[in-house]
Structures are given as C-alpha cells and as structure tokens.
Design a protein around this motif. Structure first.
Motif, PDB file in Angstrom:
ATOM      1  N   ASP A  14       2.180  -1.094 -11.503  1.00 42.56           N
ATOM      2  CA  ASP A  14       0.856  -0.805 -12.067  1.00 42.56           C
ATOM      3  C   ASP A  14       0.318   0.547 -11.627  1.00 42.56           C
ATOM      4  OD1 ASP A  14       0.874  -3.301 -13.327  1.00 42.56           O
ATOM      5  OD2 ASP A  14      -0.089  -4.288 -11.619  1.00 42.56           O
ATOM      6  N   GLY A  15       1.207   1.531 -11.532  1.00 38.29           N
ATOM      7  CA  GLY A  15       0.795   2.884 -11.197  1.00 38.29           C
ATOM      8  C   GLY A  15       0.663   3.166  -9.718  1.00 38.29           C
ATOM      9  N   VAL A  16       0.907   2.156  -8.875  1.00 32.46           N
ATOM     10  CA  VAL A  16       0.777   2.321  -7.429  1.00 32.46           C
ATOM     11  C   VAL A  16       2.165   2.310  -6.792  1.00 32.46           C
ATOM     12  CG1 VAL A  16      -0.184   1.401  -5.292  1.00 32.46           C
ATOM     13  CG2 VAL A  16      -1.478   1.210  -7.434  1.00 32.46           C
ATOM     14  N   ALA A  17       2.523   3.405  -6.156  1.00 31.05           N
ATOM     15  CA  ALA A  17       3.816   3.520  -5.478  1.00 31.05           C
ATOM     16  C   ALA A  17       3.604   3.309  -3.983  1.00 31.05           C
ATOM     17  CB  ALA A  17       4.441   4.880  -5.738  1.00 31.05           C
ATOM     18  N   THR A  18       4.261   2.306  -3.420  1.00 29.98           N
ATOM     19  CA  THR A  18       4.141   2.013  -1.989  1.00 29.98           C
ATOM     20  C   THR A  18       5.399   2.485  -1.276  1.00 29.98           C
ATOM     21  OG1 THR A  18       2.762   0.075  -2.447  1.00 29.98           O
ATOM     22  CG2 THR A  18       3.779   0.227  -0.263  1.00 29.98           C
ATOM     23  N   VAL A  19       5.224   3.429  -0.371  1.00 29.13           N
ATOM     24  CA  VAL A  19       6.326   4.006   0.395  1.00 29.13           C
ATOM     25  C   VAL A  19       6.263   3.434   1.807  1.00 29.13           C
ATOM     26  CG1 VAL A  19       7.408   6.136   1.202  1.00 29.13           C
ATOM     27  CG2 VAL A  19       6.170   6.109  -0.975  1.00 29.13           C
ATOM     28  N   SER A  20       7.360   2.826   2.253  1.00 31.07           N
ATOM     29  CA  SER A  20       7.378   2.161   3.556  1.00 31.07           C
ATOM     30  C   SER A  20       8.490   2.717   4.428  1.00 31.07           C
ATOM     31  CB  SER A  20       7.587   0.650   3.385  1.00 31.07           C
ATOM     32  OG  SER A  20       6.609   0.079   2.542  1.00 31.07           O
ATOM     33  N   PHE A  21       8.204   2.832   5.714  1.00 37.63           N
ATOM     34  CA  PHE A  21       9.240   3.226   6.668  1.00 37.63           C
ATOM     35  C   PHE A  21       9.246   2.256   7.838  1.00 37.63           C
ATOM     36  CE2 PHE A  21       5.434   5.578   7.981  1.00 37.63           C
ATOM     37  CZ  PHE A  21       5.409   5.406   9.355  1.00 37.63           C
ATOM     38  N   VAL A  54       0.736   4.901  -1.765  1.00 32.96           N
ATOM     39  CA  VAL A  54       0.318   4.209  -0.550  1.00 32.96           C
ATOM     40  C   VAL A  54       1.431   4.380   0.479  1.00 32.96           C
ATOM     41  CG1 VAL A  54      -0.296   2.017   0.527  1.00 32.96           C
ATOM     42  CG2 VAL A  54      -1.090   2.533  -1.794  1.00 32.96           C
ATOM     43  N   LEU A  55       1.096   4.930   1.631  1.00 34.76           N
ATOM     44  CA  LEU A  55       2.078   5.161   2.692  1.00 34.76           C
ATOM     45  C   LEU A  55       1.823   4.186   3.828  1.00 34.76           C
ATOM     46  CD1 LEU A  55       4.393   6.850   3.830  1.00 34.76           C
ATOM     47  CD2 LEU A  55       2.706   8.510   4.637  1.00 34.76           C
ATOM     48  N   ARG A  56       2.875   3.468   4.234  1.00 38.09           N
ATOM     49  CA  ARG A  56       2.725   2.448   5.258  1.00 38.09           C
ATOM     50  C   ARG A  56       4.005   2.328   6.073  1.00 38.09           C
ATOM     51  NH1 ARG A  56       2.517  -3.525   3.295  1.00 38.09           N
ATOM     52  NH2 ARG A  56       3.558  -3.794   5.304  1.00 38.09           N
ATOM     53  N   SER A  57       3.904   1.631   7.198  1.00 33.39           N
ATOM     54  CA  SER A  57       5.085   1.278   7.968  1.00 33.39           C
ATOM     55  C   SER A  57       5.156  -0.238   8.065  1.00 33.39           C
ATOM     56  CB  SER A  57       5.048   1.918   9.361  1.00 33.39           C
ATOM     57  OG  SER A  57       3.951   1.422  10.113  1.00 33.39           O
ATOM     58  N   GLU A  58       6.308  -0.735   8.505  1.00 28.63           N
ATOM     59  CA  GLU A  58       6.529  -2.171   8.554  1.00 28.63           C
ATOM     60  C   GLU A  58       6.351  -2.714   9.969  1.00 28.63           C
ATOM     61  OE1 GLU A  58       7.110  -4.118   5.807  1.00 28.63           O
ATOM     62  OE2 GLU A  58       6.654  -2.255   4.757  1.00 28.63           O
ATOM     63  N   GLY A  59       6.276  -4.038  10.070  1.00 25.99           N
ATOM     64  CA  GLY A  59       6.175  -4.695  11.358  1.00 25.99           C
ATOM     65  C   GLY A  59       4.744  -4.970  11.766  1.00 25.99           C
ATOM     66  N   THR A  60       4.615  -5.560  12.958  1.00 21.80           N
ATOM     67  CA  THR A  60       3.297  -5.906  13.484  1.00 21.80           C
ATOM     68  C   THR A  60       2.944  -5.096  14.727  1.00 21.80           C
ATOM     69  OG1 THR A  60       4.290  -7.695  14.801  1.00 21.80           O
ATOM     70  CG2 THR A  60       3.458  -8.265  12.599  1.00 21.80           C
ATOM     71  N   GLY A  61       3.805  -4.161  15.111  1.00 20.49           N
ATOM     72  CA  GLY A  61       3.561  -3.324  16.278  1.00 20.49           C
ATOM     73  C   GLY A  61       2.875  -2.030  15.898  1.00 20.49           C
ATOM     74  N   VAL A 102      -3.313   9.911  -2.076  1.00 20.90           N
ATOM     75  CA  VAL A 102      -2.402   9.346  -1.088  1.00 20.90           C
ATOM     76  C   VAL A 102      -3.240   8.505  -0.122  1.00 20.90           C
ATOM     77  CG1 VAL A 102      -0.727   9.802   0.743  1.00 20.90           C
ATOM     78  CG2 VAL A 102      -0.835  11.316  -1.257  1.00 20.90           C
ATOM     79  N   LEU A 103      -3.017   7.199  -0.140  1.00 17.49           N
ATOM     80  CA  LEU A 103      -3.693   6.282   0.765  1.00 17.49           C
ATOM     81  C   LEU A 103      -2.755   5.952   1.914  1.00 17.49           C
ATOM     82  CD1 LEU A 103      -5.224   3.746  -1.816  1.00 17.49           C
ATOM     83  CD2 LEU A 103      -6.025   6.036  -1.192  1.00 17.49           C
ATOM     84  N   VAL A 104      -3.275   5.886   3.127  1.00 15.67           N
ATOM     85  CA  VAL A 104      -2.452   5.587   4.297  1.00 15.67           C
ATOM     86  C   VAL A 104      -2.926   4.279   4.923  1.00 15.67           C
ATOM     87  CG1 VAL A 104      -1.618   6.406   6.537  1.00 15.67           C
ATOM     88  CG2 VAL A 104      -2.089   8.042   4.703  1.00 15.67           C
ATOM     89  N   ARG A 105      -1.986   3.428   5.249  1.00 19.91           N
ATOM     90  CA  ARG A 105      -2.259   2.111   5.842  1.00 19.91           C
ATOM     91  C   ARG A 105      -1.824   2.130   7.304  1.00 19.91           C
ATOM     92  NH1 ARG A 105       0.904  -2.370   7.065  1.00 19.91           N
ATOM     93  NH2 ARG A 105       0.082  -4.451   6.627  1.00 19.91           N
ATOM     94  N   VAL A 106      -2.782   2.093   8.221  1.00 21.99           N
ATOM     95  CA  VAL A 106      -2.488   2.134   9.658  1.00 21.99           C
ATOM     96  C   VAL A 106      -2.790   0.753  10.232  1.00 21.99           C
ATOM     97  CG1 VAL A 106      -2.984   3.270  11.854  1.00 21.99           C
ATOM     98  CG2 VAL A 106      -3.089   4.576   9.719  1.00 21.99           C
TER      99      VAL A 106
END
Length: 288
Positions: A14-21, A54-61, A102-106
């Motif tokens: 839906d037009g939102v690209a989520t990039v995860s590392f 949307v830029l994010r990383s994985e995990g709970t740490g 560019v949205l960032v998820r911290v």
C-alpha cells in the motif's frame, strides 16, 4: 560471518516500504550491512510504488549499537579507515536524498551511528525505553560523520553535551530536544501509530505527487550534504575518510575508554601531517 549479515527483505504494501536490519551484536551495523542499507534506501527513492519508507531494526533489544567495533579495531590502512567511516554517511545521505518521507522506528536503546539514523529521519518514533547516547569519544574518536545531521536536528548545545559526556539520554530528553518526534509507551502502540501515519502519508503522496514529502520537510541541500562527510576538517569533506583512516590505522591500540574529566585538560594537538598517525585522543576532543 557476523560482518556479512544480509539485509532483511523489504516489505512493500500500500505504498509503504518497510526496510529492516538485524545483527546479533545489538543490531550493530558492519560495513557490508551499511552498504546494503544505503543501496536499498536509494533504490526505494526511485521506486514509484514506494511512497513512504519506514526504517526499523528487528528484535527486542537495542535499536542500533552503532558501527561494528570489530571492524574499527581491524583498521590498519588509510583506505580501510576511509571505508569504515564512510558507511554511516552513505546511509544518512541516502535518507536525506530520498524524495519521499522516511519514518524511523526506534524500539530500544541506540548509540553512535544509530543516533545519526534517528536524526536523519523525517519523523522518528520511539518507545519510552529508547534512550540514546553518542559513545564515540569514550573510545577515542569523535562523532564527526553523524554529528552534522544530529546537530541540525537537536541544536548545537544539546549535541555538544551528548558528544562530550557520552552519557545516556532518556527518551523524554530526546523528544524534548527533537531527536524523536513522538515517544510511545510500548512497541504495540508505537507500531499502530507508525502504521497510521505511514498509511496517511502514502495516500497523500499519491494524490499530490511523488516528492511532495521532501518539499514539506526541509532537508540539507546538495552543497550542505558534504558536511555529513566531513565536519572534522571544517568543510574539507573529501579528506575526512583518508585523514581519519590515518588517525586510526596502526593507532587502534590506543583506542580505549578515557578517564572522566579528561576532555579539555590538555590542548588538542595540531592536525597530523600527511602520512602521520595521531595517537593522542585529545585530537578528537577538539572543538568542531
């Protein structure tokens, strides 16, 4: 093996690209992962189907523990030093140049280059436990590559404080000074808010045309982007990687935590002549 962790697949809907590392060492970013991340953001910048990133990383740490310390200690030549210090600059410039929001998820703590990523976003969400710090000076270097984008986001005073004392700042402090646009109590609430804002922006972007986000949010112009690559030498950006490479190569044995109160006790040495290696940590504490 750990320095060759691949970037996770990008999710586009839906037009939102989520990039995860992801990286097992606190989501730190070795050079190969930084290169993939910069390339992926650059590609999405030209993809008409991706209207919001949307830029994010994985995990709970941690969200991001910064650059790879293993790679830092492995630097032996000016060329490898230049490549090491160019990693985060490529990601930050890709974020700045992307002609869309560019949205960032911290979701957790972030340090060093991770703070630069948070500052480079157009709108950064964070959880209440997402404290941040600039840890570079504690290991004998300075936050010169990520410094300009952080200073531009939070202002020179707060940036100087973060750089000098290398202490953790809680999420409330980060929100108050503009590093985070919004702090939520938990991950579920944060993800719901990100989903809502990303969907709204993607719909608006489709209506008003590609690149509207960049026109709304002022970003550094092309000439000022060079500052991201070279604050240490006062605008001489092309020399930064080479000179920092000289500073770190063969001098990495001297990279160690500095005593409390050491900053400013001794005058900073002059910049090293070509071919010299500056081993004194006072060089990195000079005013920027």
């Amino acid at each position: 093996y750990l320095n060759r962790m691949p970037l996770l697949p990008t999710h586009l809907r839906d037009g939102v690209a989520t990039v995860s590392f992801h990286h097992p060492k606190g989501n730190s970013l070795p050079g190969s992962l930084l290169s993939e991340l910069a390339n992926e953001i650059t590609k999405l910048g030209t993809n008409a189907e991706a209207r919001v990133i949307v830029l994010r990383s994985e995990g709970t740490g941690p969200f991001c523990a910064g650059a790879s310390f293993d790679e830092l200690t492995a630097i032996r030549t000016p060329e490898s030093g230049k490549e090491f210090f160019s990693g985060f600059s490529r990601v930050i410039l890709a974020m700045i140049r992307a002609p869309k929001f560019v949205l960032v998820r911290v979701h957790g703590r972030t340090a060093g280059g991770g703070v630069g990523i948070a500052a480079a976003g157009d709108y950064t969400f964070a959880c209440a436990g997402a404290s941040s710090k600039l840890s570079e000076l504690a290991v004998g270097i300075g936050p010169f590559v990520v410094g300009p984008v952080i200073e531009r986001r939070i202002g020179p005073g707060p940036y100087a404080a973060m750089s000098v004392d290398a202490n953790w700042r809680d999420a409330a402090w980060c929100e108050q000074h503009g590093l985070y646009a919004r702090v939520l109590e938990d991950v579920a609430l944060m993800d719901a808010q990100i989903h809502a804002l990303a969907g709204t922006l993607a719909a608006r972007e489709r209506q008003v045309g590609l690149g509207a986000g960049q026109r709304v949010v002022e970003r550094p112009r092309e000439g000022r982007e060079l500052v991201v690559l070279g604050r240490a030498h006062r605008g001489r950006a092309p020399d930064l990687g080479h000179d920092l490479g000289l500073l770190v190569a063969r001098g990495v044995d001297h990279v160690r935590p500095r005593a409390r109160g050491a900053v400013g006790q001794h005058p900073a040495p002059e910049r090293p002549a070509p071919g010299e290696v500056a081993r004194a940590p006072g060089y990195f504490a000079r005013k920027m």
